[in-house]
Design an enzyme around this catalytic site. Structure first.
Site, PDB file in Angstrom:
ATOM      1  N   LYS A 171      -5.813  19.117  -8.941  1.00 11.14           N
ATOM      2  CA  LYS A 171      -5.643  18.053  -9.943  1.00 11.14           C
ATOM      3  C   LYS A 171      -5.300  16.719  -9.276  1.00 11.14           C
ATOM      4  O   LYS A 171      -5.885  15.684  -9.601  1.00 11.14           O
ATOM      5  CB  LYS A 171      -4.513  18.436 -10.915  1.00 11.14           C
ATOM      6  CG  LYS A 171      -4.026  17.271 -11.772  1.00 11.14           C
ATOM      7  CD  LYS A 171      -2.914  17.665 -12.715  1.00 11.14           C
ATOM      8  CE  LYS A 171      -1.531  17.699 -12.122  1.00 11.14           C
ATOM      9  NZ  LYS A 171      -0.854  16.377 -12.029  1.00 11.14           N
ATOM     10  N   ASN A 172      -4.335  16.737  -8.367  1.00 11.16           N
ATOM     11  CA  ASN A 172      -3.831  15.472  -7.828  1.00 11.16           C
ATOM     12  C   ASN A 172      -4.759  14.840  -6.795  1.00 11.16           C
ATOM     13  O   ASN A 172      -4.515  13.718  -6.350  1.00 11.16           O
ATOM     14  CB  ASN A 172      -2.422  15.654  -7.263  1.00 11.16           C
ATOM     15  CG  ASN A 172      -1.403  15.828  -8.385  1.00 11.16           C
ATOM     16  OD1 ASN A 172      -1.720  15.587  -9.547  1.00 11.16           O
ATOM     17  ND2 ASN A 172      -0.200  16.241  -8.033  1.00 11.16           N
TER      18      ASN A 172
ATOM     19  N   CYS B  29       9.235   8.646 -17.071  1.00 10.71           N
ATOM     20  CA  CYS B  29       8.750   9.923 -17.566  1.00 10.71           C
ATOM     21  C   CYS B  29       9.865  10.926 -17.363  1.00 10.71           C
ATOM     22  O   CYS B  29      10.944  10.576 -16.896  1.00 10.71           O
ATOM     23  CB  CYS B  29       7.477  10.350 -16.868  1.00 10.71           C
ATOM     24  SG  CYS B  29       7.741  10.850 -15.183  1.00 10.71           S
TER      25      CYS B  29
ATOM     26  N   ARG C  37      10.371   6.310 -12.050  1.00  8.64           N
ATOM     27  CA  ARG C  37       9.055   6.204 -11.416  1.00  8.64           C
ATOM     28  C   ARG C  37       8.394   4.830 -11.536  1.00  8.64           C
ATOM     29  O   ARG C  37       7.363   4.667 -12.179  1.00  8.64           O
ATOM     30  CB  ARG C  37       8.124   7.296 -11.952  1.00  8.64           C
ATOM     31  CG  ARG C  37       8.656   8.678 -11.681  1.00  8.64           C
ATOM     32  CD  ARG C  37       7.712   9.768 -12.114  1.00  8.64           C
ATOM     33  NE  ARG C  37       6.534   9.882 -11.255  1.00  8.64           N
ATOM     34  CZ  ARG C  37       5.533  10.712 -11.508  1.00  8.64           C
ATOM     35  NH1 ARG C  37       5.563  11.469 -12.590  1.00  8.64           N
ATOM     36  NH2 ARG C  37       4.503  10.786 -10.700  1.00  8.64           N
TER      37      ARG C  37
ATOM     38  N   ASP D 237       6.587  19.270  -5.886  1.00 11.00           N
ATOM     39  CA  ASP D 237       5.838  19.942  -6.951  1.00 11.00           C
ATOM     40  C   ASP D 237       5.952  21.466  -6.879  1.00 11.00           C
ATOM     41  O   ASP D 237       5.438  22.165  -7.756  1.00 11.00           O
ATOM     42  CB  ASP D 237       4.359  19.522  -6.919  1.00 11.00           C
ATOM     43  CG  ASP D 237       4.153  18.083  -7.378  1.00 11.00           C
ATOM     44  OD1 ASP D 237       5.095  17.500  -7.959  1.00 11.00           O
ATOM     45  OD2 ASP D 237       3.060  17.538  -7.154  1.00 11.00           O
TER      46      ASP D 237
ATOM     47  N   ARG E 212      -2.016  20.546 -18.870  1.00 13.86           N
ATOM     48  CA  ARG E 212      -2.291  19.337 -18.100  1.00 13.86           C
ATOM     49  C   ARG E 212      -2.643  19.676 -16.655  1.00 13.86           C
ATOM     50  O   ARG E 212      -3.341  18.900 -16.002  1.00 13.86           O
ATOM     51  CB  ARG E 212      -1.059  18.422 -18.064  1.00 13.86           C
ATOM     52  CG  ARG E 212      -0.708  17.814 -19.390  1.00 13.86           C
ATOM     53  CD  ARG E 212       0.478  16.899 -19.257  1.00 13.86           C
ATOM     54  NE  ARG E 212       0.187  15.841 -18.279  1.00 13.86           N
ATOM     55  CZ  ARG E 212       0.989  14.832 -18.012  1.00 13.86           C
ATOM     56  NH1 ARG E 212       2.149  14.724 -18.633  1.00 13.86           N
ATOM     57  NH2 ARG E 212       0.654  13.912 -17.136  1.00 13.86           N
TER      58      ARG E 212
HETATM   59  C1  EPZ Z   1       2.291  12.055  -6.909  1.00 10.23           C
HETATM   60  O1  EPZ Z   1       2.950  11.190  -7.832  1.00 10.23           O
HETATM   61  C2  EPZ Z   1       1.900  13.290  -7.691  1.00 10.23           C
HETATM   62  N1  EPZ Z   1       1.022  12.901  -8.778  1.00 10.23           N
HETATM   63  C3  EPZ Z   1       3.135  14.001  -8.228  1.00 10.23           C
HETATM   64  O2  EPZ Z   1       2.735  15.203  -8.870  1.00 10.23           O
HETATM   65  C4  EPZ Z   1       4.043  14.340  -7.045  1.00 10.23           C
HETATM   66  O3  EPZ Z   1       5.230  14.924  -7.521  1.00 10.23           O
HETATM   67  C5  EPZ Z   1       4.364  13.079  -6.245  1.00 10.23           C
HETATM   68  O4  EPZ Z   1       3.129  12.429  -5.833  1.00 10.23           O
HETATM   69  C6  EPZ Z   1       5.180  13.350  -4.996  1.00 10.23           C
HETATM   70  O5  EPZ Z   1       4.503  14.257  -4.175  1.00 10.23           O
HETATM   71  C7  EPZ Z   1      -0.269  12.664  -8.534  1.00 10.23           C
HETATM   72  O6  EPZ Z   1      -0.755  12.766  -7.419  1.00 10.23           O
HETATM   73  C8  EPZ Z   1      -1.121  12.305  -9.702  1.00 10.23           C
HETATM   74  P1  EPZ Z   1       4.995   8.827  -5.391  1.00 10.23           P
HETATM   75  P2  EPZ Z   1       3.218   9.660  -7.465  1.00 10.23           P
HETATM   76  O7  EPZ Z   1       4.471   7.447  -5.627  1.00 10.23           O
HETATM   77  O8  EPZ Z   1       2.083   9.145  -6.660  1.00 10.23           O
HETATM   78  C9  EPZ Z   1       9.077   6.323  -5.948  1.00 10.23           C
HETATM   79  C10 EPZ Z   1       2.654  16.806 -10.617  1.00 10.23           C
HETATM   80  O9  EPZ Z   1       3.495  17.612 -11.107  1.00 10.23           O
HETATM   81  N2  EPZ Z   1       8.233   5.136  -6.107  1.00 10.23           N
HETATM   82  O10 EPZ Z   1       4.747   9.472  -4.092  1.00 10.23           O
HETATM   83  O11 EPZ Z   1       3.563   8.950  -8.723  1.00 10.23           O
HETATM   84  C11 EPZ Z   1       8.900   7.301  -7.110  1.00 10.23           C
HETATM   85  O12 EPZ Z   1       9.667   6.926  -8.216  1.00 10.23           O
HETATM   86  C12 EPZ Z   1       3.028  15.375 -10.282  1.00 10.23           C
HETATM   87  O13 EPZ Z   1       1.469  17.130 -10.402  1.00 10.23           O
HETATM   88  C13 EPZ Z   1       8.799   3.883  -6.239  1.00 10.23           C
HETATM   89  O14 EPZ Z   1      10.028   3.728  -6.231  1.00 10.23           O
HETATM   90  O15 EPZ Z   1       4.503   9.799  -6.564  1.00 10.23           O
HETATM   91  C14 EPZ Z   1       9.326   8.591  -6.467  1.00 10.23           C
HETATM   92  O16 EPZ Z   1      10.720   8.688  -6.486  1.00 10.23           O
HETATM   93  C15 EPZ Z   1       4.396  15.025 -10.728  1.00 10.23           C
HETATM   94  N3  EPZ Z   1       7.990   2.791  -6.403  1.00 10.23           N
HETATM   95  C16 EPZ Z   1       8.841   8.451  -5.026  1.00 10.23           C
HETATM   96  O17 EPZ Z   1       8.669   7.041  -4.819  1.00 10.23           O
HETATM   97  C17 EPZ Z   1       6.621   2.890  -6.389  1.00 10.23           C
HETATM   98  O18 EPZ Z   1       5.942   1.861  -6.544  1.00 10.23           O
HETATM   99  C18 EPZ Z   1       7.515   9.160  -4.707  1.00 10.23           C
HETATM  100  O19 EPZ Z   1       6.554   8.807  -5.680  1.00 10.23           O
HETATM  101  C19 EPZ Z   1       6.043   4.164  -6.241  1.00 10.23           C
HETATM  102  C20 EPZ Z   1       6.864   5.275  -6.076  1.00 10.23           C
END
Ligand code: EPZ
Length: 427
Positions: free
Chosen positions: A26-27, A124, A129, A314, A406
């Site tokens: 998915k991701n 969320c 996030r 995850d 989802r």
């Molecule tokens: C991806 O989310 C995945 N989603 C998530 O999977 C996964 O948990 C996550 O990466 C971490 O591995 C998809 O790929 C669609 P990040 P993403 O940006 O890209 C902070 C699932 O269950 N952050 O790596 O949104 C953020 O809040 C989902 O399939 C900022 O502060 O994750 C988090 O604490 C859930 N500012 C951390 O960084 C930003 O601009 C990592 O988030 C961006 C992120």
């Protein structure tokens, strides 16, 4: 059909045995689909799972004017995406609020059309996030960005230009957005402290097939030399390492013996290592992985979630279920999201002994879990409750099944083929 009222009913205690075929990731599928916005030619994606999140992004892309053919929302035969006529570069709130990953259209829209208006995704269930890191990096590439009326309004009338970007924290979506944007920027972009997740590498590989010039994918330094245009491509998605890991936990929990067909061990090293430490046997077999417990007992282990190649957030909820019935105590530390323990109170209702202190959960193994009605507010928490149900005494009823839909393709079918007593009740 409104699936929001469906429930999944599980009677625990059946060891899983058989073969589970692992779906496309998915991701990885989500950024691959967003990448189709970078070219007027057709991008054909194979091995795209049929899932709620895929449908949601397909809706966002269709709203923008992308023509979607082949198998509409994934599945056999490939998903064909053609962004030949983009009428409007707005991704509206009604669609983005359903799924945060919709923000992945921002980079490609801005790079190809010089303008994009994308709803801010908002918080969320697993935390606030923000997308500040995406925005700051695009600004470094020359974009002018305003936050107005809940929207990210971005413009780059002269086009984007290459930049040296160092992410202060690893961000998967941020790396993906900038990677896509940089393919069509003028000059060279260097992304430092880039996410190394296999999903990011899959995206880079697809972009290269479309004509992009990228090196260093899979490392923490990715270098992109911008090109004038990208073309169509056919690309096969990678298999879902989190789905595979979830079913590996199911096999271990139930003292089963399962072949995970299509699982890619190279993407799962931290998970495999943790499962082995916990007493589960995992071996490579042709075309996949074999997972079994062989009657041994489960051992409590300590875990900390980290960016790839560390242990993935995850998989945290699923591992917690294993620890809930393991010998001894385990400490599970969540470092990626601030609020990702919503499964804890539900697991406690099933008899687990877990206490949370800040970002860490202390799990004391119990002899057995007891079935109960449960629900969860995110995808991985929901699947952890299904896993708990597979091993619990009596009946577990999982509500809010749309979370599972989802991200887990044909979940109850895959599990029941391996002998689980699980069924979906449609209201
Ligand atoms: C991806 O989310 C995945 N989603 C998530 O999977 C996964 O948990 C996550 O990466 C971490 O591995 C998809 O790929 C669609 P990040 P993403 O940006 O890209 C902070 C699932 O269950 N952050 O790596 O949104 C953020 O809040 C989902 O399939 C900022 O502060 O994750 C988090 O604490 C859930 N500012 C951390 O960084 C930003 O601009 C990592 O988030 C961006 C992120």
């Amino acid at each position: 059909m409104d699936q929001s009222m469906d429930t999944i009913v599980i009677r625990g205690g059946k060891p899983l045995s058989g073969t589970i075929s692992i779906s496309g990731a998915k991701n990885a599928a989500l950024p691959l689909m967003a990448a189709s916005l970078l070219t007027p030619e057709t991008v054909v994606l194979e091995n795209i799972p049929v899932l709620g999140d895929i449908r949601t992004l397909a809706d966002v892309l269709e709203e923008l004017g992308v023509e979607i053919g082949g198998n509409g929302s994934g599945g056999e035969g490939g998903l064909e995406l053609t962004a030949g006529h983009i009428e409007d570069t707005t991704a509206p709130y009604e669609l983005v609020r359903k799924m945060r990953a919709s923000v992945l259209v921002l980079g490609p829209l801005l790079a190809r059309f010089g303008t994009a208006k994308v709803s801010l995704p908002g918080g969320c269930a697993i935390g606030t996030r923000p997308v500040d890191l995406h925005i700051r990096a695009l600004e470094q590439m020359g974009a002018e960005i305003k936050l107005q009326d809940g929207y990210i309004q971005a413009a780059a009338p002269q086009g984007l230009k290459g930049a040296d970007i160092r992410f202060p924290a690893v961000t998967v979506g941020g790396t993906e957005n900038i990677l896509m944007a940089a393919t069509l920027a003028r000059g060279v972009t260097v992304i430092e402290n880039a996410a190394r997740e296999p999903e990011v590498t899959a995206l880079a590989d697809c972009l290269v097939a479309m004509g992009a010039n990228i090196s260093g994918m899979g490392s923490e330094r990715i270098v992109i030399q911008g090109v004038d245009q990208l073309g169509g491509a056919r690309f096969t998605n990678i298999s879902d390492r989190i789905e595979a890991g979830s079913y590996a936990v199911a096999a271990g929990l139930t003292d089963g013996d399962v072949i995970l067909e299509g699982a890619n061990a190279a993407h799962m090293e931290a998970v495999i290592e943790a499962l082995r430490r916990a007493g589960i046997q995992i071996e490579d077999v042709p075309g996949g992985l074999r997972v079994r417990r062989n009657g041994g007992s489960l051992r409590g282990i300590d875990l900390t979630t980290q960016p790839y190649p560390g242990f993935p957030t995850d998989m945290q909820a699923q591992m917690m279920v294993l620890m809930a019935i393991a010998d001894g105590a385990s400490r599970i530390t969540e470092q990626i999201f601030e609020n990702r323990f919503m499964h804890v109170p539900e697991l406690a209702r099933m008899g687990a002994d877990i206490t949370v202190h800040g970002g860490a959960a202390l799990v004391r193994g119990v002899d057995y879990l007891i079935g109960a009605p449960v629900m969860a507010t995110d995808l991985r928490a929901s699947v952890s409750l299904v896993l708990a149900g597979l091993v619990a005494d009596g009946e577990t009823v999982v509500n809010r099944v749309y979370h599972l839909d989802r991200g887990y393709e044909r979940l109850e079918e895959k599990l029941s083929w391996c002998g689980a007593d699980i069924k979906r009740i449609t209201e």
